[in-house]
Write an enzyme that holds these catalytic residues in place. Structure first.
Site, short mmCIF file in Angstrom:
data_model
loop_
_atom_site.label_atom_id
_atom_site.label_comp_id
_atom_site.label_asym_id
_atom_site.label_seq_id
_atom_site.Cartn_x
_atom_site.Cartn_y
_atom_site.Cartn_z
N TRP A 175 0.91 -1.15 0.00
CA TRP A 175 0.00 0.00 0.00
C TRP A 175 0.95 1.20 0.00
O TRP A 175 1.53 1.53 1.03
CB TRP A 175 -0.89 -0.05 1.23
CG TRP A 175 -1.67 1.20 1.49
CD1 TRP A 175 -1.30 2.27 2.26
CD2 TRP A 175 -2.96 1.55 0.98
NE1 TRP A 175 -2.26 3.24 2.24
CE2 TRP A 175 -3.30 2.83 1.48
CE3 TRP A 175 -3.87 0.91 0.15
CZ2 TRP A 175 -4.50 3.47 1.17
CZ3 TRP A 175 -5.07 1.55 -0.15
CH2 TRP A 175 -5.36 2.80 0.34
N GLY A 225 4.98 -0.44 7.17
CA GLY A 225 5.20 0.67 8.10
C GLY A 225 5.88 1.84 7.39
O GLY A 225 5.88 1.91 6.17
N LYS A 258 -22.93 10.71 9.25
CA LYS A 258 -22.63 9.36 9.76
C LYS A 258 -23.90 8.65 10.17
O LYS A 258 -24.14 7.50 9.81
CB LYS A 258 -21.67 9.46 10.95
CG LYS A 258 -20.26 9.81 10.57
CD LYS A 258 -19.47 8.63 10.10
CE LYS A 258 -19.11 8.51 8.67
NZ LYS A 258 -18.92 9.57 7.77
C1 AGP Z 1 -18.44 9.43 3.91
O1 AGP Z 1 -18.85 8.66 5.04
C2 AGP Z 1 -19.11 8.98 2.64
N1 AGP Z 1 -18.83 7.61 2.42
C3 AGP Z 1 -18.90 9.89 1.46
O2 AGP Z 1 -19.54 11.09 1.79
C4 AGP Z 1 -17.44 10.26 1.07
O3 AGP Z 1 -16.86 11.04 2.06
C5 AGP Z 1 -17.49 11.07 -0.23
O4 AGP Z 1 -18.05 10.24 -1.23
C6 AGP Z 1 -16.12 11.57 -0.68
O5 AGP Z 1 -15.29 10.49 -0.94
P1 AGP Z 1 -13.70 10.78 -1.15
O6 AGP Z 1 -13.21 11.35 0.13
O7 AGP Z 1 -13.11 9.46 -1.49
O8 AGP Z 1 -13.57 11.77 -2.28
#
Ligand code: AGP
Length: 609
Positions: free
Chosen positions: A74, A101, A486
């Protein structure tokens, strides 16, 4: 994050290594490789992309090797490529090593080693390790590993093998997980148990500072140069549970990873003396920054909510106007952007189509673009002028948690860095913020340990309702928006975030008996007004859960429940206040039997407009 695998025993090594890498695929990776020892010769295979590519390259030519190590990468330093893929080797291809790491002092070590004539092939931090082993190797791989671990700073889980000792694997662990599985006359190594469960359930979980010397004669573990005993644990998890580190869902695992992730975001950037933030990786020069007349932050969803915090702190510390826009709106405007705009795009995945489109609008109008991303070499990372990586490790759950808090950390560090360069804040005040920031990982740990049960009980109460309000003022209002998202996206409870001062202009009409309201009241300067907002709600029968910074009697006395955050500077509380909201959403969804890691209708990365 990276996955490590290793094997020493009577079986053919490559099939075991490949199966172990496949079992750790979910951890997220961009390349993979294996190294085996066969009749005293090191064979190394590497492939960018999926493990299937590596499998294809090996093409079932397993040879007769029964000792080997493997790795799924990664990327944190150096883009995904065969050259940057592990295993890495020393100058004479005598030693091979895999590592999970970050080696914080790798530049300094690499410079010294190059001056001594070592030749490096990759631009990874890891590659210093086999060269350090080579430098101290005098016929004993264990002694070389002990000397190497004395020199490196950072965190690691690593395995090393060498041609001169064909029946030996040496393992070392500091902060990143490394497990040894015990079979009948055979030994398995992995980053997590999921990769070993099909072979053995008897496992040794190496502790920080452990260096394990494994050969056909058995395992000897050292720590600080002394032999230590580690208990063998019988693991009765199933494979799925093992992938989640024993947590029932990736989301809960990632919520609990946040203390470590917060610390990782500061590694190599905020030094322990808290006297300086080193963001030389961004190459932001004073003469360029002095031309900037506005900052524009564009993102989606949770990343957008992080941008709201960014706006507040940048405007407060730099006195520069900051616009924050939803990417899907921004790209259809004729935005007031030009070469004097510093653009910040925030994206965990680095692939969100709307955010990528916004980045291209910025570029077309001559703005310099800084991306805050979690995925190395993602499309947004590649197209930005500068990238600031959150290094939060792969975020598997669709609901973003550790990515958000790491985005906040980077926005704080960036703001402090810009304030230093532009001399907009005195160093004493900055140092105070640095010191407060340095404590956040420990505070987050304490917050989780002391409040999870209370929050779970509160979530059970809320889970029976269909509506909820999140209110706050200033920074708390920005965090309230993340808390509402959330709750909505994983428990399907309709939640709305509202500026507390705005309630009386309409929405308070919705507040009736038992409507749950989560009131964030962490900002000292806004506390009195928040108290009066909470009292307004209580007189209308609302069920109010408050979040305060430490004990605040005037709040504790009026609300139905309260969560006390560790005391820190009010500027930094968003990094902590979001954690109870993540847990509240998680447990409400649990009680409502929702599909938590993959909520209905949602994708982890929205790559369509
Ligand atoms: C966050 O809990 C969601 N899954 C969604 O709003 C996400 O933050 C948004 O789609 C942006 O994604 P990104 O940060 O990969 O651009």
């Amino acid at each position: 994050m990276c996955g490590i695998i290793g094997y020493l025993g009577p079986r053919l090594a490559i099939p075991v290594l490949l199966e172990g890498l496949y079992a750790q695929e979910y951890r997220g990776y961009d390349s993979a490789g294996v190294a085996t020892l066969e009749e005293g010769r090191l064979n190394v295979y590497k492939a960018t992309g999926k493990i299937a590519e590596l499998d294809k390259k090996i093409n079932r030519q397993y040879g007769s090797a029964t000792v080997g190590i493997g790795h799924t990468r990664w990327a944190t330093h150096g883009k995904p490529s065969d050259i940057n893929c592990h295993p890495h080797m020393d100058c004479h291809k005598h030693i091979a090593l895999v590592h999970n790491g970050i080696i914080e002092n790798y530049q300094e070590l690499k410079g010294r080693l190059q001056q001594q004539g070592h030749r490096f092939l990759s631009d990874t931090d890891t590659e210093v390790l086999p060269h350090l082993l080579e430098e101290s190797y005098q016929g004993d791989l264990l002694a070389a590993m002990q000397e190497t671990c004395r020199q490196v700073k950072g965190f690691y889980a690593m395995l090393a093998i060498c041609q001169s000792e064909p029946r030996r694997i040496v393992a070392a662990r500091l902060d990143n997980p490394l497990i040894i599985g015990l079979g009948q006359g055979e030994y398995f190594f992995a980053s997590d148990m999921a990769a070993l469960i099909d072979y053995t359930r008897e496992m040794i979980i190496l502790q920080n500072g452990d260096i394990a010397d494994v050969s056909d004669t058995g395992i000897v573990i050292y720590n600080q140069g002394q032999k230590v005993e580690r208990s063998v644990k019988h693991i009765d998890w199933d494979k799925e549970a093992a992938k989640k580190g024993g947590y029932p869902h990736f989301m809960l695992k990632e919520i609990h990873e946040q203390p470590k992730v917060l610390a990782q975001t500061m590694n190599g950037r905020l030094k322990e003396d808290c006297q300086n933030i080193d963001l030389s990786e961004l190459n932001l020069q004073k003469q360029d920054l002095e031309k900037v007349n506005q900052i524009a932050i564009v993102a989606c969803g949770t990343a957008y909510h992080a941008g709201l915090i960014g706006k507040s702190i940048i405007e407060k510390l730099l006195r520069l106007p900051v616009m924050v826009e939803l990417a899907s709106e921004f790209i259809h405007k004729d935005p007031l952007i030009d070469e004097r705009t510093l653009a910040i795009v925030i994206s965990q995945s680095g692939e969100t189509m709307d955010t990528l489109a916004a980045l291209r609008v910025f570029r077309e109008r001559g703005a310099r673009v800084l991306a805050i991303c979690n995925v190395v070499d993602s499309t947004i990372a590649r197209e930005a002028d500068q990238v600031f990586y959150t290094m939060a490790g792969p975020e598997i759950a669709v609901a973003s948690t550790k990515a958000y808090s790491s985005q906040l950390m980077l926005l704080y560090m960036l703001t402090f860095h810009l304030a230093q360069i532009l001399q907009r804040q005195n160093q004493q005040q900055l140092n105070a913020w640095f010191a407060a920031m340095y404590q956040l990982p420990q505070f987050a740990e304490t917050l989780l340990a002391e409040n999870e049960q209370t929050i779970q009980a509160l979530a059970k109460t809320i889970s029976s309702w269909e509506d909820a309000f999140f209110i706050g003022r200033g920074l708390d209002y920005a965090v309230a928006q993340e808390g509402a998202l959330k709750l909505k996206e994983i428990s399907y409870i309709h939640a709305e975030a509202y500026a507390a001062g705005e309630l009386k202009h309409g929405t308070i009409a919705l507040i009736t008996d038992k409507v749950p309201v989560i009131a964030l009241a962490t900002q000292d300067s806004l506390l009195k007004m928040m108290v009066s907002n909470i009292v307004e709600l209580k007189t209308r029968g609302a069920y109010v859960i408050a979040l305060t910074k430490g004990n605040v009697p005037e709040v504790d006395q009026v609300v139905d429940a309260v969560i006390h955050l560790p005391e820190t500077d009010e500027l930094l509380t968003p990094v902590l206040s979001v954690i109870p909201l993540q847990l509240l959403a998680y447990y409400a969804a649990l009680y409502r039997d929702c599909e938590i890691d993959q909520p209905r209708n949602l994708a982890k990365s929205v790559t369509v407009p």
